[in-house]
Design a protein around this motif. Structure first.
Motif, short mmCIF file in Angstrom:
data_model
loop_
_atom_site.label_atom_id
_atom_site.label_comp_id
_atom_site.label_asym_id
_atom_site.label_seq_id
_atom_site.Cartn_x
_atom_site.Cartn_y
_atom_site.Cartn_z
N PHE A 187 0.87 -1.18 0.00
CA PHE A 187 0.00 0.00 0.00
C PHE A 187 0.91 1.23 0.00
CE2 PHE A 187 -1.93 3.59 2.13
CZ PHE A 187 -3.21 3.63 1.62
N HIS A 188 0.63 2.19 -0.89
CA HIS A 188 1.46 3.40 -0.94
C HIS A 188 0.67 4.56 -1.51
CE1 HIS A 188 4.69 5.98 -2.94
NE2 HIS A 188 4.82 6.17 -1.63
N THR A 189 0.78 5.71 -0.84
CA THR A 189 0.13 6.90 -1.37
C THR A 189 0.80 8.16 -0.85
OG1 THR A 189 -1.99 8.06 -1.61
CG2 THR A 189 -1.56 7.02 0.51
N LEU A 190 0.83 9.19 -1.68
CA LEU A 190 1.16 10.54 -1.23
C LEU A 190 -0.14 11.19 -0.76
CD1 LEU A 190 3.62 11.75 -4.02
CD2 LEU A 190 4.19 10.90 -1.74
N ILE A 191 -0.02 12.16 0.14
CA ILE A 191 -1.20 12.77 0.76
C ILE A 191 -1.06 14.29 0.78
CG2 ILE A 191 -2.51 12.96 2.93
CD1 ILE A 191 -1.47 10.10 3.57
N ASP A 192 -2.13 14.97 0.45
CA ASP A 192 -2.18 16.42 0.58
C ASP A 192 -2.35 16.75 2.06
OD1 ASP A 192 -2.71 19.11 0.64
OD2 ASP A 192 -4.46 19.02 -0.68
N PRO A 193 -1.34 17.39 2.69
CA PRO A 193 -1.42 17.65 4.14
C PRO A 193 -2.30 18.85 4.49
CG PRO A 193 0.62 18.54 3.29
CD PRO A 193 -0.06 17.85 2.14
N GLU A 194 -2.79 19.53 3.49
CA GLU A 194 -3.64 20.69 3.70
C GLU A 194 -2.90 21.82 4.46
OE1 GLU A 194 -7.96 19.59 4.45
OE2 GLU A 194 -6.95 17.75 5.13
N ARG A 195 -1.61 21.87 4.24
CA ARG A 195 -0.76 22.91 4.79
C ARG A 195 0.56 22.89 4.01
NH1 ARG A 195 2.70 22.32 9.94
NH2 ARG A 195 4.08 23.32 8.40
N ASP A 196 1.44 23.82 4.30
CA ASP A 196 2.71 23.87 3.60
C ASP A 196 3.67 22.82 4.15
OD1 ASP A 196 2.89 25.41 6.11
OD2 ASP A 196 4.96 25.72 5.46
N ILE A 197 4.71 22.50 3.36
CA ILE A 197 5.78 21.61 3.82
C ILE A 197 7.01 22.49 4.05
CG2 ILE A 197 7.28 19.67 3.24
CD1 ILE A 197 5.08 18.58 1.49
N PRO A 198 7.45 22.65 5.29
CA PRO A 198 8.59 23.51 5.59
C PRO A 198 9.86 23.03 4.88
CG PRO A 198 7.40 22.97 7.58
CD PRO A 198 6.85 22.09 6.51
N ALA A 199 10.75 23.96 4.63
CA ALA A 199 11.99 23.64 3.91
C ALA A 199 12.83 22.61 4.67
CB ALA A 199 12.80 24.92 3.69
N GLU A 200 12.84 22.70 6.01
CA GLU A 200 13.65 21.75 6.77
C GLU A 200 13.13 20.32 6.63
OE1 GLU A 200 11.14 24.10 9.84
OE2 GLU A 200 12.19 24.46 7.94
N ALA A 201 11.80 20.17 6.50
CA ALA A 201 11.23 18.84 6.28
C ALA A 201 11.56 18.36 4.87
CB ALA A 201 9.72 18.87 6.49
N SER A 202 11.52 19.25 3.90
CA SER A 202 11.85 18.88 2.52
C SER A 202 13.28 18.39 2.40
CB SER A 202 11.63 20.07 1.58
OG SER A 202 10.26 20.42 1.51
N ARG A 203 14.17 18.95 3.22
CA ARG A 203 15.56 18.50 3.18
C ARG A 203 15.70 17.06 3.67
NH1 ARG A 203 16.67 24.03 4.42
NH2 ARG A 203 16.47 23.67 6.67
N VAL A 204 14.78 16.61 4.50
CA VAL A 204 14.82 15.24 5.01
C VAL A 204 14.29 14.25 4.00
CG1 VAL A 204 13.94 13.68 6.79
CG2 VAL A 204 14.68 15.99 7.41
N HIS A 205 13.08 14.51 3.47
CA HIS A 205 12.45 13.53 2.58
C HIS A 205 12.42 13.94 1.12
CE1 HIS A 205 9.12 16.29 3.10
NE2 HIS A 205 8.92 15.91 4.36
N GLY A 206 12.83 15.15 0.82
CA GLY A 206 12.94 15.56 -0.58
C GLY A 206 11.65 15.99 -1.23
N MET A 207 10.55 16.05 -0.47
CA MET A 207 9.26 16.41 -1.06
C MET A 207 8.88 17.84 -0.71
SD MET A 207 6.89 13.00 -0.76
CE MET A 207 7.49 12.47 0.83
#
Length: 225
Positions: free
Chosen positions: A40-60
């Protein structure tokens, strides 16, 4: 045969009760601790922004999840995949906490903590005082994780499944099961049960054995039973 589900999440941050949300869920079905290939795999709209520091961890980034389903839209399918089986994750309290927060937002019950299997806790028991991150365990078990340049829920699940097999001895059990199946297949294909044939040493073999043990100090073959 016993079923379990190994899963991982990626999030917008570290605080599920502080507004951070799940942006990716991946899960792999296990039978007797071995992956079956069902995922099972899916991307999800978090209904908020993704901070830059989080993007550096998972690349999204926010662009990667734009237009993806919201958690409420995938919750039923995720729970169906989880069923009532044990749930395996690395640092499981983190992932359970985020999913519980998401379920609470849509009025669903939290996951039963009795189902939790934390591979980080298992690794700490087996390797106390040593690094037990997923990368460290992959290195320890000689598992190729070169593709893991950033965190990715599905890739992390696949790597963790290999780690989990090593932590639980599942690979050896799998080999035992395969060997047993092969033996049964050979027996099935043979024409009737085999008649045991005793192995009798020849006179020359007995003489060679006698000469060999004469060279040994207090050989067990000479000890009285």
């Amino acid at each position: 045969m016993s079923r379990a589900v190994l899963f991982d999440t990626e999030t917008t941050g570290l605080e599920p009760l502080g507004g951070d949300r799940v942006i990716e869920v991946a899960a792999i079905e296990l039978w007797n601790d071995l992956p079956t290939g069902k995922v099972f795999h899916t991307l999800i709209d978090p209904e908020r922004d993704i901070p830059a520091e989080a993007s550096r961890v998972h690349g999204m980034t926010s662009a990667d999840v734009a237009g993806k389903p919201k958690f409420a839209e995938i919750a039923a399918e995720l729970l169906e995949f989880f069923a009532e089986d044990p749930l395996v994750a690395h640092n499981a309290p983190f992932d359970f906490g985020f999913l519980d927060a998401e379920f609470a937002r849509i009025g669903r019950a939290a996951l039963d903590r009795a189902r939790m299997i934390d591979t980080l806790a298992l690794a700490k028991q087996r390797f106390p005082g040593m690094p037990n991150s997923l990368d460290a365990l992959c290195r320890r078990f000689d598992i190729d994780f070169s593709a893991r340049t950033t965190h990715n829920a599905l890739l992390d699940c696949k790597l963790l499944a290999e780690v989990y097999v090593e932590l639980t001895g599942g690979r050896q059990r799998g080999l035992d099961l395969a060997a047993e199946s092969t033996i049964r297949l050979v027996e099935y294909r043979s024409e009737g049960p085999r008649t045991p044939r005793p192995v009798v040493a020849s006179a020359a073999e007995l003489a060679a054995h006698e000469a060999f043990i004469e060279k040994l100090k207090e050989p067990v073959w000479r000890l009285e039973q």
